[in-house]
Design a protein around this motif. Structure first.
Motif, PDB file in Angstrom:
ATOM      1  N   LYS A  31       0.824  -1.194   0.000  1.00  0.00           N
ATOM      2  CA  LYS A  31       0.000   0.000   0.000  1.00  0.00           C
ATOM      3  C   LYS A  31       0.865   1.253   0.000  1.00  0.00           C
ATOM      4  O   LYS A  31       1.936   1.293   0.583  1.00  0.00           O
ATOM      5  N   GLN A  32       0.381   2.278  -0.666  1.00  0.00           N
ATOM      6  CA  GLN A  32       1.035   3.569  -0.663  1.00  0.00           C
ATOM      7  C   GLN A  32      -0.036   4.629  -0.831  1.00  0.00           C
ATOM      8  O   GLN A  32      -1.155   4.343  -1.266  1.00  0.00           O
ATOM      9  N   SER A  33       0.288   5.854  -0.466  1.00  0.00           N
ATOM     10  CA  SER A  33      -0.686   6.924  -0.591  1.00  0.00           C
ATOM     11  C   SER A  33      -0.852   7.315  -2.048  1.00  0.00           C
ATOM     12  O   SER A  33      -0.004   7.022  -2.901  1.00  0.00           O
ATOM     13  N   ALA A  34      -1.952   8.014  -2.321  1.00  0.00           N
ATOM     14  CA  ALA A  34      -2.192   8.501  -3.678  1.00  0.00           C
ATOM     15  C   ALA A  34      -1.081   9.445  -4.120  1.00  0.00           C
ATOM     16  O   ALA A  34      -0.629   9.402  -5.270  1.00  0.00           O
ATOM     17  N   GLU A  35      -0.622  10.300  -3.183  1.00  0.00           N
ATOM     18  CA  GLU A  35       0.455  11.231  -3.514  1.00  0.00           C
ATOM     19  C   GLU A  35       1.735  10.498  -3.888  1.00  0.00           C
ATOM     20  O   GLU A  35       2.434  10.864  -4.834  1.00  0.00           O
ATOM     21  N   GLN A  36       2.049   9.459  -3.151  1.00  0.00           N
ATOM     22  CA  GLN A  36       3.251   8.679  -3.437  1.00  0.00           C
ATOM     23  C   GLN A  36       3.151   8.006  -4.799  1.00  0.00           C
ATOM     24  O   GLN A  36       4.131   7.951  -5.555  1.00  0.00           O
ATOM     25  N   PHE A  37       1.977   7.478  -5.104  1.00  0.00           N
ATOM     26  CA  PHE A  37       1.790   6.819  -6.391  1.00  0.00           C
ATOM     27  C   PHE A  37       1.968   7.811  -7.535  1.00  0.00           C
ATOM     28  O   PHE A  37       2.704   7.559  -8.497  1.00  0.00           O
ATOM     29  N   LEU A  38       1.307   8.954  -7.448  1.00  0.00           N
ATOM     30  CA  LEU A  38       1.405   9.952  -8.516  1.00  0.00           C
ATOM     31  C   LEU A  38       2.830  10.473  -8.664  1.00  0.00           C
ATOM     32  O   LEU A  38       3.306  10.703  -9.780  1.00  0.00           O
ATOM     33  N   ALA A  39       3.513  10.643  -7.542  1.00  0.00           N
ATOM     34  CA  ALA A  39       4.890  11.137  -7.584  1.00  0.00           C
ATOM     35  C   ALA A  39       5.832  10.137  -8.234  1.00  0.00           C
ATOM     36  O   ALA A  39       6.885  10.517  -8.762  1.00  0.00           O
ATOM     37  N   SER A  40       5.467   8.861  -8.214  1.00  0.00           N
ATOM     38  CA  SER A  40       6.323   7.832  -8.798  1.00  0.00           C
ATOM     39  C   SER A  40       6.178   7.727 -10.313  1.00  0.00           C
ATOM     40  O   SER A  40       6.956   7.029 -10.968  1.00  0.00           O
ATOM     41  N   LEU A  41       5.179   8.411 -10.886  1.00  0.00           N
ATOM     42  CA  LEU A  41       4.956   8.378 -12.321  1.00  0.00           C
ATOM     43  C   LEU A  41       5.814   9.435 -13.013  1.00  0.00           C
ATOM     44  O   LEU A  41       5.967  10.551 -12.506  1.00  0.00           O
ATOM     45  N   ASN A  42       6.347   9.103 -14.168  1.00  0.00           N
ATOM     46  CA  ASN A  42       7.172  10.036 -14.920  1.00  0.00           C
ATOM     47  C   ASN A  42       6.320  10.699 -16.004  1.00  0.00           C
ATOM     48  O   ASN A  42       6.191  10.190 -17.121  1.00  0.00           O
ATOM     49  N   PHE A  43       5.733  11.839 -15.670  1.00  0.00           N
ATOM     50  CA  PHE A  43       4.919  12.581 -16.626  1.00  0.00           C
ATOM     51  C   PHE A  43       5.838  13.339 -17.578  1.00  0.00           C
ATOM     52  O   PHE A  43       6.639  14.166 -17.149  1.00  0.00           O
ATOM     53  N   GLN A  44       5.699  13.074 -18.875  1.00  0.00           N
ATOM     54  CA  GLN A  44       6.564  13.690 -19.871  1.00  0.00           C
ATOM     55  C   GLN A  44       5.815  14.774 -20.652  1.00  0.00           C
ATOM     56  O   GLN A  44       4.596  14.691 -20.823  1.00  0.00           O
ATOM     57  N   GLN A  45       6.556  15.753 -21.129  1.00  0.00           N
ATOM     58  CA  GLN A  45       5.955  16.877 -21.835  1.00  0.00           C
ATOM     59  C   GLN A  45       6.646  17.110 -23.175  1.00  0.00           C
ATOM     60  O   GLN A  45       7.693  16.524 -23.459  1.00  0.00           O
ATOM     61  N   GLY A  46       6.046  17.984 -23.988  1.00  0.00           N
ATOM     62  CA  GLY A  46       6.668  18.365 -25.248  1.00  0.00           C
ATOM     63  C   GLY A  46       6.480  17.342 -26.355  1.00  0.00           C
ATOM     64  O   GLY A  46       5.461  16.662 -26.432  1.00  0.00           O
ATOM     65  N   LYS A  47       7.478  17.189 -27.188  1.00  0.00           N
ATOM     66  CA  LYS A  47       7.394  16.269 -28.320  1.00  0.00           C
ATOM     67  C   LYS A  47       7.809  14.869 -27.896  1.00  0.00           C
ATOM     68  O   LYS A  47       8.906  14.664 -27.371  1.00  0.00           O
ATOM     69  N   ILE A  48       6.934  13.919 -28.127  1.00  0.00           N
ATOM     70  CA  ILE A  48       7.147  12.527 -27.738  1.00  0.00           C
ATOM     71  C   ILE A  48       7.196  11.660 -28.995  1.00  0.00           C
ATOM     72  O   ILE A  48       6.319  11.755 -29.857  1.00  0.00           O
ATOM     73  N   THR A  49       8.214  10.823 -29.092  1.00  0.00           N
ATOM     74  CA  THR A  49       8.283   9.844 -30.172  1.00  0.00           C
ATOM     75  C   THR A  49       7.869   8.492 -29.630  1.00  0.00           C
ATOM     76  O   THR A  49       8.459   7.994 -28.672  1.00  0.00           O
ATOM     77  N   LEU A  50       6.847   7.907 -30.220  1.00  0.00           N
ATOM     78  CA  LEU A  50       6.334   6.631 -29.737  1.00  0.00           C
ATOM     79  C   LEU A  50       7.238   5.473 -30.171  1.00  0.00           C
ATOM     80  O   LEU A  50       8.100   5.631 -31.039  1.00  0.00           O
ATOM     81  N   GLN A  51       7.017   4.348 -29.566  1.00  0.00           N
ATOM     82  CA  GLN A  51       7.831   3.142 -29.775  1.00  0.00           C
ATOM     83  C   GLN A  51       8.094   2.862 -31.254  1.00  0.00           C
ATOM     84  O   GLN A  51       7.210   2.958 -32.088  1.00  0.00           O
ATOM     85  N   ASP A  52       9.352   2.492 -31.550  1.00  0.00           N
ATOM     86  CA  ASP A  52       9.792   2.152 -32.908  1.00  0.00           C
ATOM     87  C   ASP A  52       9.657   3.319 -33.887  1.00  0.00           C
ATOM     88  O   ASP A  52       9.594   3.117 -35.113  1.00  0.00           O
ATOM     89  N   ASN A  53       9.582   4.538 -33.351  1.00  0.00           N
ATOM     90  CA  ASN A  53       9.505   5.736 -34.181  1.00  0.00           C
ATOM     91  C   ASN A  53       8.294   5.705 -35.124  1.00  0.00           C
ATOM     92  O   ASN A  53       8.332   6.264 -36.227  1.00  0.00           O
ATOM     93  N   ILE A  54       7.220   5.059 -34.665  1.00  0.00           N
ATOM     94  CA  ILE A  54       6.045   4.890 -35.522  1.00  0.00           C
ATOM     95  C   ILE A  54       5.241   6.180 -35.663  1.00  0.00           C
ATOM     96  O   ILE A  54       4.673   6.478 -36.720  1.00  0.00           O
ATOM     97  N   ALA A  55       5.196   6.977 -34.577  1.00  0.00           N
ATOM     98  CA  ALA A  55       4.386   8.194 -34.591  1.00  0.00           C
ATOM     99  C   ALA A  55       4.918   9.163 -33.542  1.00  0.00           C
ATOM    100  O   ALA A  55       5.730   8.802 -32.684  1.00  0.00           O
TER     101      ALA A  55
END
Length: 301
Positions: A31-55
């Motif tokens: 178990k972990q708090s909601a804050e801890q869970f959200l903080a553990s996620l890596n939210f990315q911004q800007g231009k993102i290239t999807l897997q295998d450069n597909i899109a």
């Protein structure tokens, strides 16, 4: 032919995925708090290239991206879905927490089943297509009930299908109802047609959010595209495979071929599971189960 295809797709997808929604409890995670869970996620911004450069995703400041690994953590640990579903990640609004009632996300997948020809786009009779889809759902409710699952109803279009011929982007939304649930569920779909397949984007939300989702998905449509070399115009009939279905089949039941590959139908899994958790056992119970500290989550926003 289309009606038979619809029946097969909906029977396999809805009954199978409803079974997954009722699957036995998995071993409890720490178990972990909601804050801890959200903080553990890596939210990315800007231009993102999807897997295998597909899109690529050219995200404005109002959106963020989660990797496939973080996406699965959200789907499984926060939203209660069975593990194992594959994606290319998730697009989420920057100002709304994934753990709030207003939280939503756009799941990204890719179906490389061939180049989808769009010649049928202008001739599709959407009212007739909807009636066939609705009847197929109703026809399969008896079987779902014998397996112990609630009946499902396709209420109608939450947004009528529309196809942009120049951008080769298709979008529509469906309103779904499940017996015993207090509210209806929204399944908002975007399909970006490419050289060798279809980029699939599905928004998971409640019908009460239709105005917001409808507006925001227009932005998602605009900033999502295939990379050069993978775009619709790059199709080479001499070397590339053509899909065995058109625009109508994409709308009717996801990617479906005569070989029995009925597509991922990923959105159905997420809509049903998240909706069942929210509408039947309650969002508070879900947060308490996975995070142990429900007081940390503001459910009123």
């Amino acid at each position: 032919m289309l009606k038979k295809l619809l029946a097969a797709v909906l029977c396999l997808s809805l009954s199978g995925l409803m079974a997954a929604a009722h699957a036995g409890d998995a071993p409890a995670a720490p178990k972990q708090s909601a804050e801890q869970f959200l903080a553990s996620l890596n939210f990315q911004q800007g231009k993102i290239t999807l897997q295998d450069n597909i899109a690529t995703l050219d995200l404005p400041a109002t959106f963020r991206y989660l990797s496939p690994a973080d996406t699965e953590r959200v789907l499984v640990d926060a939203w209660g879905n069975p593990p194992g579903a594959k994606s290319l990640g998730m697009i989420v609004p920057a100002k709304v927490s994934l753990l709030e009632r207003a939280g939503w996300g756009v799941i990204i997948t890719y179906d490389e089943d061939g180049h989808v020809k769009d010649g049928d786009a202008d001739s599709i009779k959407y009212d007739e297509l909807l009636k066939e889809m609705q009847q197929s759902v109703l026809d399969n409710n008896a079987e779902r009930k014998t397996q112990g699952y609630p009946a499902v109803q396709l209420v109608g279009w939450a947004e009528r299908p529309s196809y942009d011929k120049n951008a080769h982007k298709l979008y529509w939304a469906k309103e779904l109802a499940i017996d015993g649930a207090a509210s209806h569920s929204l399944n908002y779909n975007i399909r970006v047609l490419g050289r060798k397949g279809v980029l699939v984007l599905n928004a998971i939300a409640g019908m009460g959010q239709i105005a917001e989702i409808k507006k925001e998905m227009q932005h998602v449509t605009a900033f999502t595209d295939f990379t050069p070399g993978q775009r619709y115009a790059d199709f080479d009939s001499k070397t590339d495979k053509a899909a065995e279905y058109g625009i109508a089949a994409l709308i009717a039941g996801g990617v479906a071929t005569k070989l029995g590959l009925f597509g991922k139908l990923f959105a159905f899994l997420l809509v049903f599971k998240k909706f069942l958790l929210m509408g039947v056992i309650g969002l508070v119970a879900m947060i308490a189960k996975f995070f142990g500290r429900k007081s940390k989550v503001n459910l009123d926003k």
